[in-house]
Design a protein around this motif. Structure first.
Motif, mmCIF file in Angstrom:
data_model
loop_
_atom_site.group_PDB
_atom_site.id
_atom_site.type_symbol
_atom_site.label_atom_id
_atom_site.label_comp_id
_atom_site.label_asym_id
_atom_site.label_seq_id
_atom_site.Cartn_x
_atom_site.Cartn_y
_atom_site.Cartn_z
ATOM 1 N N VAL A 1 89.864 15.475 8.692
ATOM 2 C CA VAL A 1 90.114 14.932 7.365
ATOM 3 C C VAL A 1 89.366 14.785 7.139
ATOM 4 N N MET A 2 88.081 14.184 8.239
ATOM 5 C CA MET A 2 87.021 14.217 7.855
ATOM 6 C C MET A 2 85.642 15.018 6.975
ATOM 7 N N THR A 3 85.686 15.997 7.963
ATOM 8 C CA THR A 3 84.584 16.544 7.947
ATOM 9 C C THR A 3 84.660 18.375 8.346
ATOM 10 N N LEU B 1 98.267 3.155 10.643
ATOM 11 C CA LEU B 1 98.115 3.128 9.352
ATOM 12 C C LEU B 1 97.347 4.917 9.572
ATOM 13 N N SER B 2 97.685 5.843 8.768
ATOM 14 C CA SER B 2 97.744 7.078 8.896
ATOM 15 C C SER B 2 96.525 7.927 9.293
ATOM 16 N N VAL B 3 96.148 8.895 9.337
ATOM 17 C CA VAL B 3 94.887 8.997 9.473
ATOM 18 C C VAL B 3 94.259 9.934 8.431
ATOM 19 N N VAL B 4 95.335 9.811 7.387
ATOM 20 C CA VAL B 4 95.187 9.938 6.663
ATOM 21 C C VAL B 4 93.761 9.386 5.335
ATOM 22 N N ILE B 5 94.690 8.322 5.704
ATOM 23 C CA ILE B 5 94.365 6.658 4.530
ATOM 24 C C ILE B 5 92.805 6.155 5.550
ATOM 25 N N ILE B 6 93.147 6.310 6.950
ATOM 26 C CA ILE B 6 91.267 6.228 7.623
ATOM 27 C C ILE B 6 90.379 6.963 7.238
ATOM 28 N N GLY B 7 90.770 8.769 7.350
ATOM 29 C CA GLY B 7 89.532 9.330 6.728
ATOM 30 C C GLY B 7 89.179 9.043 5.845
ATOM 31 N N GLN B 8 89.888 9.265 3.914
ATOM 32 C CA GLN B 8 89.558 8.499 2.734
ATOM 33 C C GLN B 8 88.352 7.217 2.705
ATOM 34 N N LEU B 9 89.342 6.483 3.221
ATOM 35 C CA LEU B 9 88.389 4.988 3.098
ATOM 36 C C LEU B 9 87.322 5.524 4.233
ATOM 37 N N TRP B 10 86.998 5.372 5.226
ATOM 38 C CA TRP B 10 85.633 5.977 5.692
ATOM 39 C C TRP B 10 84.605 7.201 5.321
ATOM 40 N N LYS B 11 85.110 8.124 4.414
ATOM 41 C CA LYS B 11 84.459 8.478 3.683
ATOM 42 C C LYS B 11 83.726 8.291 2.567
ATOM 43 N N THR B 12 84.383 7.033 2.214
ATOM 44 C CA THR B 12 83.625 6.337 0.851
ATOM 45 C C THR B 12 83.105 5.511 1.287
ATOM 46 N N ILE B 13 83.034 5.007 3.004
ATOM 47 C CA ILE B 13 81.956 4.307 3.256
ATOM 48 C C ILE B 13 80.626 4.982 3.388
ATOM 49 N N TYR B 14 81.278 6.233 4.544
ATOM 50 C CA TYR B 14 79.722 7.021 4.426
ATOM 51 C C TYR B 14 79.382 8.157 3.344
#
Lengths: 296, 296, 448
Positions: free
Chosen positions: B236-238, B113-126
């Motif tokens: 993507v995340m920070t 999966l694209s980092v864009v997806i991973i980043g968005q997902l984990w942002k909503t987790i954190y």
């Protein structure tokens, strides 16, 4: 006792399935939500009414098919050449008797860990100047009635992606293939060599067939690294009809607004072919890699 | 062992295409970077040669540099520490699960999966609970409010949260690689060992571990490369924030070269990466030579 | 050896095939350039030679008015000039900045690109990459359509190098409904009132101010308002540049202290530094935050969001009785510049002249004309602009002056340290004098 142990192991595997497959599920929900639901809703929420128009918008505004085609083309050509070129080099380093084998290997190893961003400026410079150095940027050929004229450039063609992709993937590919080829017992080649087979033939009919497993590994690595690549693509490609899939994602992210649901839908569309292909091939990939990835 | 005596021309056919491409598009840009590190240059105009001044500033006067190095190396340590766990999991999978291939494929999903997806997902987790963050939401519902954090914006813990995402994402990757290694060991060897009284973990100690050393090395190298180049996920995340708290060498290099427009200084950082890479390559070869000698 | 040749042939043909494939998938652009240069050698009139103009821009989102404006004008021009093709390279802002810098290093700047005013575009001008646009400004009175003084931000040595798309000011948007819910009857006129309102909103469980501080310019943009007040007027950064003041000046430390009071009062949403600009804005636009401190370019987006109709604007309040509310953070917009090395400079300039001349009308019709850089003929009210837009236009009428954003005033290296220093205030308590010292050392290290 053994049963309990087994139970714990299975529980562990089950938990892992949930955590690893969750992103797909989450993305699917995400792609069907409205902006408000995404920003305001809680983590586990379902969309009130699935917003299928996200897919329509993503498909239309994102140039999906065009980008998909470009991505497939660029990735495909790159993979082909990475495998061809790096397996030849790896074989030469592993087997040929020559002085500079280790030097070449070291040169390759050096490049393995260079981040792409560090080479952007020099690459741009090289691509801009190669055609003019070769005299092809404004090529005239006039001989009686033959009149040839063309201007060749690299920037803003797929070549400006494929060339650096190949170059950046070869070090790790050479590293993996070389490690494998060194472990092939050399008796096989020696006898073939004695029988008068040429190196090319040995390479093609002996080495390549038994190297399928590490080649699979290289394929996967190359694919993963290139399919989602954005920085080089954005820097060297300017024409709409040459852009690759990651562009679609970013094309929704503009200066002053964002359509999160559309981005989600586009991400699903972008990930779909990969996941389908991966699952069609997964049996082959794991089986293929099994055949001899370990020192035999 | 290098056995094949071939004419120079053959060597050239095998090595040159790959080597030329690599030298032109990776090696020369690296050399250009090394040279740029000696310049005071904004990347656009008016470069001044300033010798080693960039390195002096980098090593002695830059409050962001050493913490970035520490984070990068810690990233590498965590990524590499994950691999033995993957190996254990691979062994368990191989021992207890019949259709392990399918499981391995599922675990691999986050990698493609694209980092864009991973980043968005984990942002909503954190995210904080007020923004629908999952972890904080769960903690609140368990009345553990004092444990809640604004995970990726607290300088002290933000980086660890990013490490975790990376470990999660690449778990399936290393598992796949280790699994192919483990699966490849012929079962006859285990059967023979069983007769000699070696079973379960004892068999692993004497058979599995020595046999997977080469595969293990590949994973280690890939993990190290991945962490040195860690860039997309952090961006993507920070974005390296808050206040450089999640900056690694490669994000800092981007920041310096393209945002601060100190291209020379960014190149000095790139040079530092090349040096780390060299040291690591030497180290890993040394360590694995010893291990290989010990086990075989 | 025959086998060797076979392999070599295969290899060569594979390479040729891929090259051909690369070539064919973009043959139109190649053939365009070749036909361009071939006609150059033969003297034909310039009007019928085929030209492709690359237009790098930052309007990739098809739902925005800017995107519609861009495509509408480009389509119209292509129709009127069949020999001209405009190749749009639409990128998001960050990516465009990076791409342009990479291109600039090799002098490969696209025919038309986007630059930012003053300090941010200076390196490009210094490197001689941009073409002066005086000639097209003087044609058909285009220069006079721009608001007075605006072009100065894009001028160096009496040459204008870029045409701005906007001229905005920074205002405080507020959600009237949420203010009412919290029992706040009037907009704050002083910083202390603002702080009080923040606390009141917070107590009601409403996020007082939305911000997307992952993109650290947002926090800086807000902070500069406070500095504009504590300095009793504009020009603080200019004074620092002229060595008349330092960052250790009380005006600066006071601004930092005030900004920290805002953070301490819980003015911003939790985890603000991981939320990007767009997401930050959306917190306000979905009615989850009471205030949003941002440029007037947001009006179009707010009017098409769920909070449309509930939003008002007010000026940033005075701080400790200092400052004038009619002085604003000014935001001259990103601007269109032409590459000095363009292969078809004249055609590019002709197009830009058309584009800039028709931009105001197109934006006006798309209801996106609040804060554009040119004068617009037309009655906003009659054209159906929102109350929010009208009240913002009223604020424009009384603008007395103000400051530019930090990164438009200081060089990029200093600006980056400033941005991360301000971002740090969101997550940590730092002594204002230390923040000031950080700025001062950064300034001295990067302005030798």
């Amino acid at each position: 006792m053994k049963k309990i142990k087994k139970g714990i192991v299975f529980l562990l595997f089950a938990i892992l399935i949930v955590t690893q497959i969750y992103p797909l599920f989450w993305l699917l929900l995400y792609s069907l939500k409205t902006n408000e639901e995404i920003l305001g809703g809680s983590f586990f929420s379902f969309p009130a009414a699935p917003k299928w128009t996200n897919y329509k918008e993503a498909y239309e505004a994102g140039h999906y098919l065009q980008y998909l085609f470009n991505s497939v083309f660029v990735t495909g050509v790159t993979m082909l050449f990475v495998i061809l070129l790096s397996s030849m080099t790896a074989y030469a380093i592993a087997r040929f008797k020559w002085k500079y084998g280790q030097v070449v290997m070291t040169v390759f190893l050096l490049g393995m860990m260079i981040p792409l961003q560090a080479t952007l400026l020099p690459l741009m410079f090289i691509f801009k100047n190669i055609p003019s150095v070769l005299g092809l940027d404004n090529f005239h050929f006039h001989f009686y009635f033959i009149n040839i004229h063309f201007a060749w450039k690299i920037i803003n063609t797929h070549l400006s992606l494929i060339l650096p992709y190949i170059a950046f993937q070869t070090p790790i590919a050479v590293f993996i293939l070389n490690g494998f080829m060194r472990s092939i017992p050399h008796e096989i080649e020696e006898s073939a060599y004695m029988d008068g087979a040429s190196v090319y033939r040995i390479f093609r009919s002996i080495i390549i067939p038994i190297s399928v497993p590490p080649v699979m590994t290289v394929c996967i690595l190359t694919f993963i690294n290139i399919w989602n690549e954005y920085i080089l693509a954005a820097t060297f490609i300017s024409s709409e009809k040459l852009k690759t899939l990651p562009f679609g994602v970013y094309s929704f992210v503009s200066q002053y607004s964002v359509n999160y649901g559309d981005i989600g839908a586009f991400l699903v569309l972008g990930a779909l072919p990969v996941i389908v292909i991966y699952f069609l091939l997964s049996e082959k990939i794991t089986k293929g890699m099994v055949a001899g990835a370990v020192k035999g | 062992m290098n056995v094949l005596k071939v004419p120079a021309r053959t060597i050239a056919v095998f090595v040159l295409p790959c080597l030329l491409l690599y030298v032109c598009l990776v090696f020369i840009p690296i050399l250009v970077s090394l040279y740029s590190a000696l310049l005071d240059w904004n990347g656009i105009s008016g470069a001044n040669f300033i010798g080693l001044a960039n390195f002096k500033t980098m090593l002695f006067d830059d409050p962001v540099f050493w913490p970035s190095v520490r984070r990068t190396l810690l990233y590498a340590v965590f990524s590499m520490a994950e691999i033995p766990i993957c190996l254990m999991m691979a062994i368990l999978l191989n021992r207890y699960v019949k259709r392990a291939n399918t499981l391995v494929s599922i675990y691999f999903i986050p990698v493609i999966l694209s980092v864009v997806i991973i980043g968005q997902l984990w942002k909503t987790i954190y995210n904080p609970a007020s923004m629908g963050g999952m972890i904080n939401g769960i903690l609140n519902s368990l009345h553990l409010t004092s444990w809640t954090h604004s995970w990726i914006t607290e300088p002290k813990i933000a980086m660890f949260c990013l490490y975790f995402v990376s470990l999660w994402q690449y778990f399936g990757y290393h598992l796949l690689i280790q699994f192919t290694g483990v699966q490849n060991i012929p079962s006859e060897i285990y059967e023979a060992a069983k007769i000699d009284g070696a079973d379960g973990f004892k068999a692993d100690r004497y058979i599995t571990f020595p046999m997977v050393v080469p595969i293990f090395k590949i994973s280690i190298v890939l993990a190290f490369i991945g962490s040195l180049q860690a860039f997309d996920l952090i961006m993507v995340m920070t974005g390296g924030g808050p206040a450089n708290a999640t900056e690694t060498i490669s994000t800092y290099m981007y920041n310096m070269s393209f945002l601060s427009m100190k291209y020379g200084y960014g190149s000095a950082l790139a040079t530092f990466l090349v040096v780390i890479c060299l040291v690591f390559t030497v180290m890993i070869n040394f360590v694995f030579k010893r291990i290989e000698n010990k086990v075989s | 050896m025959a086998k060797g040749k076979v392999l070599a042939v295969i290899l060569a043909s594979a390479l040729a095939l891929s090259l051909a494939a690369c070539g064919s998938s973009n043959n139109s652009s190649t053939s365009n350039t070749s036909s361009t240069s071939s006609t150059e050698s033969t003297p034909t009139s310039s009007s019928d030679k085929k030209v492709t103009i690359t237009f790098q821009n930052i309007y990739p989102d098809s739902t925005t008015p800017s995107y519609k404006m861009l495509h509408q004008l480009v389509d119209q021009y292509e129709k009127e000039h069949p020999n001209i093709t405009i190749d749009l390279d639409s990128l998001n802002t960050d990516q465009q900045k990076m791409k342009l810098k990479t291109q600039a290093a090799s002098k490969e700047v696209p025919d038309i690109t986007i630059v930012n005013p003053a300090a941010q575009m200076k390196p490009f001008v210094d490197a001689g990459l941009l073409a002066p646009l005086n000639d097209i400004l003087d044609k058909d009175g285009l220069r006079d359509t721009y608001q007075k003084g605006l072009l100065d931000y894009y001028s160096f040595d009496n040459n204008v190098y870029a045409l701005p798309d906007g001229n905005n000011i920074e205002v405080v948007y507020y959600n009237k409904e949420l203010f009412q819910q919290a029992g706040i009857t009037d907009t704050p006129k002083t910083f202390d009132e603002l702080l009080q309102d923040v606390k009141t909103l917070k107590a009601k469980g409403i996020t007082p101010i939305a911000i997307g501080e992952k993109d650290s310019w947002t926090g800086s943009f807000l902070f500069m308002n406070i500095l504009l007040r504590t300095n009793n007027g504009p020009g603080f950064l200019q004074d620092v540049l002229d060595k008349k003041k330092t960052f250790n000046d009380p005006a600066f430390t006071e601004a930092v202290a005030k900004f920290q009071e805002l953070v301490d009062a819980g003015a911003f949403e939790e985890g603000a530094t991981s939320i990007d600009y767009n997401a930050g804005g959306n917190i306000f636009k979905t009615g989850k935050a009471a205030m949003y401190i941002m440029g007037t370019w947001e009006i179009g987006a707010i009017d098409s969001s769920p909070v449309a109709g509930k939003v008002g604007v007010f000026q940033f309040p005075t701080v400790n009785g200092k400052g004038d509310v009619n002085e604003y953070m000014l935001a001259p917009g990103s601007a269109f510049a032409v590459s000095a090395n363009s292969d078809h400079l004249q055609e590019t300039k002709d197009f830009l002249h058309f584009f800039a001349s028709n931009l105001p009308k197109a934006e006006f019709d798309l209801k996106n004309a609040v804060g554009i850089g040119q004068k617009v003929d037309g009655d906003f009210k009659a054209a159906g602009y929102s109350d929010l837009a009208i009240s913002a236009l009223d604020l424009f009428k009384n603008v007395k002056g103000g400051d530019l954003a930090f990164d438009n005033t200081m060089n990029p290296a200093t600006a980056q340290i400033h941005l991360s220093s301000i971002q740090n205030l969101f997550v940590q308590k730092v002594d204002p004098s230390q923040v000031a010292q950080e700025h001062q050392s950064a300034f001295e290290a990067n302005n030798k």
